[in-house]
Write a protein that holds these residues in place. Sequence first.
Motif, short mmCIF file in Angstrom:
data_model
loop_
_atom_site.label_atom_id
_atom_site.label_comp_id
_atom_site.label_asym_id
_atom_site.label_seq_id
_atom_site.Cartn_x
_atom_site.Cartn_y
_atom_site.Cartn_z
N ALA A 48 13.20 9.94 -26.16
CA ALA A 48 12.40 10.41 -25.03
C ALA A 48 12.36 9.42 -23.86
N LEU A 49 12.73 8.17 -24.08
CA LEU A 49 12.62 7.15 -23.03
C LEU A 49 13.36 7.51 -21.75
N PRO A 50 14.62 7.95 -21.81
CA PRO A 50 15.30 8.32 -20.55
C PRO A 50 14.59 9.47 -19.83
N ALA A 51 14.09 10.43 -20.57
CA ALA A 51 13.39 11.56 -19.95
C ALA A 51 12.07 11.09 -19.32
N LEU A 52 11.37 10.17 -19.96
CA LEU A 52 10.14 9.63 -19.39
C LEU A 52 10.43 8.85 -18.12
N ASP A 53 11.52 8.14 -18.10
CA ASP A 53 11.92 7.41 -16.90
C ASP A 53 12.20 8.39 -15.75
N ALA A 107 0.84 -1.20 0.00
CA ALA A 107 0.00 0.00 0.00
C ALA A 107 0.87 1.25 0.00
N ASP A 108 1.90 1.25 0.85
CA ASP A 108 2.79 2.40 0.92
C ASP A 108 3.54 2.62 -0.38
N SER A 109 4.09 1.54 -0.96
CA SER A 109 4.90 1.69 -2.17
C SER A 109 4.06 2.07 -3.39
N LEU A 110 2.80 1.63 -3.41
CA LEU A 110 1.93 1.94 -4.55
C LEU A 110 1.10 3.20 -4.34
N GLY A 111 1.15 3.74 -3.13
CA GLY A 111 0.38 4.95 -2.84
C GLY A 111 -1.12 4.68 -2.82
N LEU A 112 -1.50 3.49 -2.35
CA LEU A 112 -2.92 3.11 -2.30
C LEU A 112 -3.34 2.91 -0.84
N ARG A 125 10.06 11.24 -10.67
CA ARG A 125 9.62 12.46 -9.95
C ARG A 125 8.35 12.18 -9.17
N PHE A 126 7.55 11.23 -9.64
CA PHE A 126 6.29 10.92 -8.98
C PHE A 126 6.43 9.82 -7.93
N VAL A 127 7.35 8.92 -8.13
CA VAL A 127 7.48 7.79 -7.20
C VAL A 127 8.61 8.00 -6.20
N GLY A 128 9.27 9.12 -6.27
CA GLY A 128 10.30 9.44 -5.30
C GLY A 128 11.57 8.65 -5.43
#
Length: 148
Positions: free
Chosen positions: A134-139, A58-63, A144-147
């Motif tokens: 774009a793949l490295p930038a998308l990664d 739950a913590d790792s998935l933000g649920l 940025r969202f998953v910390g």
Amino acid sequence: MIDDIVRTAGSLAHQLGPLRRAVLRASRSAADLPDIPDAQIELMRALAAADNTPSDLADSLGLARSTVSNLISQLEREQLVERHLVAGDGRRTRVALTPLAQARLRTFDESATRVLAEALRGLDPGDVAAITAALPALDRLQHRFVGG
């Protein structure tokens, strides 16, 4: 006036969901896999990396923990996960993928690769190069969202 960052963010937000759903549908169809909801797939992916407790998931998935508990119950009914008591703690459980779930994830990943490769082959080489670049930038954006 909308600046370039906001315009790019809006475009990206509108493209990600439909692209993800299209790849999932095409991959499932090509491999004749059952329709597993996205949330269950995310949970299975997290478990593929490591067995975990429901609260850790739950913590790792933000649920919410109740959401994870419901997802685990659904996957357990479908024989895709199994629970084991944590050694030395009779109250906590660890959740692990079953061999069936591991095989389905492997099949799904292979199918997704084939489906995406076929779609990429149909694009202009310049588009393929742009997506590749774009793949490295998308990664980095994802992190940025998953910390990470």
